[in-house]
Design an enzyme around this catalytic site. Structure first.
Site, PDB file in Angstrom:
ATOM      1  CB  CYS A 112      -1.035  -0.066   1.206  1.00  0.00           C
ATOM      2  SG  CYS A 112      -2.125  -1.391   1.378  1.00  0.00           S
ATOM      3  CG  HIS A 252      -3.230   3.502   2.388  1.00  0.00           C
ATOM      4  ND1 HIS A 252      -3.491   2.979   1.190  1.00  0.00           N
ATOM      5  CD2 HIS A 252      -3.032   2.348   3.137  1.00  0.00           C
ATOM      6  CE1 HIS A 252      -3.882   1.769   1.259  1.00  0.00           C
ATOM      7  NE2 HIS A 252      -3.667   1.268   2.251  1.00  0.00           N
ATOM      8  CG  ASN A 282      -6.487  -0.862   1.623  1.00  0.00           C
ATOM      9  OD1 ASN A 282      -5.904  -0.475   0.562  1.00  0.00           O
ATOM     10  ND2 ASN A 282      -6.018  -1.301   2.622  1.00  0.00           N
TER      11      ASN A 282
HETATM   12  O1  UT7 Z   1      -3.127  -1.676   3.769  1.00  0.00           O
HETATM   13  C1  UT7 Z   1      -3.178  -2.192   5.085  1.00  0.00           C
HETATM   14  C2  UT7 Z   1      -4.249  -3.050   5.179  1.00  0.00           C
HETATM   15  N1  UT7 Z   1      -4.681  -3.249   6.636  1.00  0.00           N
HETATM   16  C3  UT7 Z   1      -5.417  -2.509   7.281  1.00  0.00           C
HETATM   17  O2  UT7 Z   1      -5.402  -1.208   7.202  1.00  0.00           O
HETATM   18  C4  UT7 Z   1      -6.530  -2.980   8.322  1.00  0.00           C
HETATM   19  C5  UT7 Z   1      -6.244  -2.407   9.748  1.00  0.00           C
HETATM   20  N2  UT7 Z   1      -7.188  -2.729  10.746  1.00  0.00           N
HETATM   21  C6  UT7 Z   1      -8.668  -2.305  10.653  1.00  0.00           C
HETATM   22  O3  UT7 Z   1      -8.877  -1.694   9.578  1.00  0.00           O
HETATM   23  C7  UT7 Z   1      -9.375  -2.978  11.471  1.00  0.00           C
HETATM   24  O4  UT7 Z   1      -8.880  -3.634  12.374  1.00  0.00           O
HETATM   25  C8  UT7 Z   1     -10.618  -4.145  10.708  1.00  0.00           C
HETATM   26  C9  UT7 Z   1     -11.423  -3.134  10.196  1.00  0.00           C
HETATM   27  C10 UT7 Z   1      -9.980  -5.032  10.039  1.00  0.00           C
HETATM   28  C11 UT7 Z   1     -11.343  -4.638  12.089  1.00  0.00           C
HETATM   29  O5  UT7 Z   1     -11.718  -3.815  12.991  1.00  0.00           O
HETATM   30  P1  UT7 Z   1     -11.612  -3.790  14.459  1.00  0.00           P
HETATM   31  O6  UT7 Z   1     -12.402  -2.868  15.398  1.00  0.00           O
HETATM   32  O7  UT7 Z   1     -10.114  -3.795  14.798  1.00  0.00           O
HETATM   33  O8  UT7 Z   1     -12.444  -5.124  14.963  1.00  0.00           O
HETATM   34  P2  UT7 Z   1     -11.627  -6.762  15.361  1.00  0.00           P
HETATM   35  O9  UT7 Z   1     -10.649  -7.147  14.502  1.00  0.00           O
HETATM   36  O10 UT7 Z   1     -11.193  -6.289  16.823  1.00  0.00           O
HETATM   37  O11 UT7 Z   1     -13.000  -7.488  15.874  1.00  0.00           O
HETATM   38  C12 UT7 Z   1     -13.953  -7.219  16.482  1.00  0.00           C
HETATM   39  C13 UT7 Z   1     -15.121  -8.249  16.128  1.00  0.00           C
HETATM   40  C14 UT7 Z   1     -14.555  -9.575  16.307  1.00  0.00           C
HETATM   41  O12 UT7 Z   1     -15.528 -10.427  16.954  1.00  0.00           O
HETATM   42  P3  UT7 Z   1     -15.542 -10.853  18.352  1.00  0.00           P
HETATM   43  O13 UT7 Z   1     -13.935 -11.642  18.346  1.00  0.00           O
HETATM   44  O14 UT7 Z   1     -15.317  -9.770  19.223  1.00  0.00           O
HETATM   45  O15 UT7 Z   1     -16.656 -11.650  18.598  1.00  0.00           O
HETATM   46  C15 UT7 Z   1     -14.462 -10.124  14.677  1.00  0.00           C
HETATM   47  O16 UT7 Z   1     -14.740 -11.351  14.568  1.00  0.00           O
HETATM   48  O17 UT7 Z   1     -15.631  -8.139  14.952  1.00  0.00           O
HETATM   49  C16 UT7 Z   1     -15.646  -9.331  14.185  1.00  0.00           C
HETATM   50  N3  UT7 Z   1     -15.493  -9.080  12.726  1.00  0.00           N
HETATM   51  C17 UT7 Z   1     -16.677  -8.772  11.905  1.00  0.00           C
HETATM   52  N4  UT7 Z   1     -17.874  -8.701  12.388  1.00  0.00           N
HETATM   53  C18 UT7 Z   1     -18.834  -8.381  11.307  1.00  0.00           C
HETATM   54  C19 UT7 Z   1     -14.398  -8.875  12.015  1.00  0.00           C
HETATM   55  N5  UT7 Z   1     -14.773  -8.637  10.540  1.00  0.00           N
HETATM   56  C20 UT7 Z   1     -16.142  -8.697  10.599  1.00  0.00           C
HETATM   57  C21 UT7 Z   1     -17.010  -8.317   9.683  1.00  0.00           C
HETATM   58  N6  UT7 Z   1     -18.365  -8.173   9.910  1.00  0.00           N
HETATM   59  N7  UT7 Z   1     -16.896  -8.121   8.542  1.00  0.00           N
END
Ligand code: UT7
Length: 325
Positions: A112, A252, A282
């Site tokens: 990225c 980004h 993204n």
């Molecule tokens: O270019 C570089 C690429 N990467 C990035 O920039 C990613 C950076 N990270 C992020 O953008 C965020 O961490 C995410 C959007 C990927 C996730 O958001 P978060 O607030 O960090 O959520 P989390 O990973 O802590 O997950 C919270 C909950 C989990 O459930 P439990 O374990 O709390 O029950 C996940 O399983 O959300 C769940 N979850 C979803 N729920 C509904 C994860 N993906 C989804 C989804 N829909 N698509």
């Protein structure tokens, strides 16, 4: 003589994948996706369309805006983590499509951060006098490396391309600075483990779904906020600029919450931000040039505008660029 950006272009597939479509594919909701990421929809290619196709279209748009003849290009740099194929480079395929017969062409891998890494390389080629006319493309078909059964990654990414043409500046405008950083210790925050020389294509590799993006989301989120803030401050300091001197901030586009956190830490007002993540998700190396092109074409950038661009991505890589338009 520093390089300046003469013209920009971009291209996205026509097909729109909305959050409501994803609700039918994985256990997610539009509300969750918008609330956690800011993404409402993304573009996805039709079967058979590859990164060089989108990159060629973006390059053609930039060439049309500049009036340059492809035969005048000295260098074609392509930032991508989704090349058409392992060999040859996507840059050579774009060179062929454009009939840019004089240009040398090669790819650059910084995920990225690729477009800002490319901007730095282009600037150095121009400053050294080695090349005068450079085409820089960021292009991705992220949909080709997404696991459409993994809700934690497939909702985040989209396909697209952006391009910039550069030549030597004859005044104080152009690329004022670039700062690049890498930390390979963090290689596994975002990666595609299979399909390379460590884990070549095989039935077992495919069965394990190793050909798809794997991500440690919340760790990546925290590192992203920290590195983007640091690299933005480094860029401003190097140019003796205050936050108030930034006319447009183009980060980004990975997650709107990452962007808001960085802006809050820097004290950057919201009216300086260019945001299009809601429409594209993204798009990795295409994200900054796609946003830059939309900012140019919508009149958000005018001669003299000071633009701060920051990116982070797999590697880990992170980077900044300050441009006076
Ligand atoms: O270019 C570089 C690429 N990467 C990035 O920039 C990613 C950076 N990270 C992020 O953008 C965020 O961490 C995410 C959007 C990927 C996730 O958001 P978060 O607030 O960090 O959520 P989390 O990973 O802590 O997950 C919270 C909950 C989990 O459930 P439990 O374990 O709390 O029950 C996940 O399983 O959300 C769940 N979850 C979803 N729920 C509904 C994860 N993906 C989804 C989804 N829909 N698509």
């Amino acid at each position: 003589m520093r390089a300046r950006i003469v013209a920009t272009g971009s291209a996205v597939p026509r097909r729109i994948l909305r959050n409501s479509d994803l609700e039918r594919m994985v256990a997610t909701s539009g509300e969750w996706i918008v609330g956690r990421t800011g993404i409402r929809e993304r573009r996805v290619v039709d079967d058979g369309v590859a990164s060089s196709d989108l990159g060629t279209d973006a390059a053609r748009a930039a060439l049309a805006a500049s009036g340059w003849d492809p035969a005048d290009l000295d260098l074609i740099l392509v930032a991508t983590c989704t090349p058409d194929m392992p060999l040859p480079s996507t840059a050579c395929l774009i060179q062929r499509n454009l009939k840019a017969s004089r240009a040398i062409a090669f790819d650059l891998a910084a995920a990225c951060s690729g477009f800002l890494y490319g901007l730095s390389v282009a600037d150095l080629y121009v400053r050294s006098g080695t090349c005068r006319r450079v085409l820089l493309v960021g292009t991705e078909v992220m949909s080709s490396v997404l696991d459409w059964t993994d809700r934690s990654t497939c909702i985040l990414f989209g396909d697209g391309a952006g391009a910039a043409l550069l030549d030597p500046s004859d005044d104080d405008r152009g690329i004022l600075s670039t700062h690049l950083h890498s930390d390979g210790d963090l290689w596994d925050l975002v990666c595609v483990p299979g399909g390379g020389s460590r884990m070549p294509a095989s039935d077992a590799m495919l069965a394990g779904r190793h050909q798809y993006v794997k991500m440690k989301g919340s760790e990546t989120f925290k590192v992203a906020v920290k590195t983007l803030e640091a690299t933005a401050r480094e860029a401003l300091e190097a140019n003796k600029l205050a936050v108030a001197d930034v006319d447009l901030f183009i980060p980004h586009q990975a997650n709107v919450r990452i962007i808001q956190a960085v802006m809050e830490r820097l004290g950057l007002p919201e009216n300086r931000l260019f945001l299009n993540i809601d429409r594209y998700g993204n798009t990795s190396a295409a994200s900054i040039p796609l946003a830059l092109d939309e900012a140019v074409r919508s009149g958000r950038i005018s001669p003299g505008s000071r633009i701060l661009m920051v990116a982070f991505g797999s590697g880990l890589t992170w980077a900044s660029a300050v441009v006076k338009w």
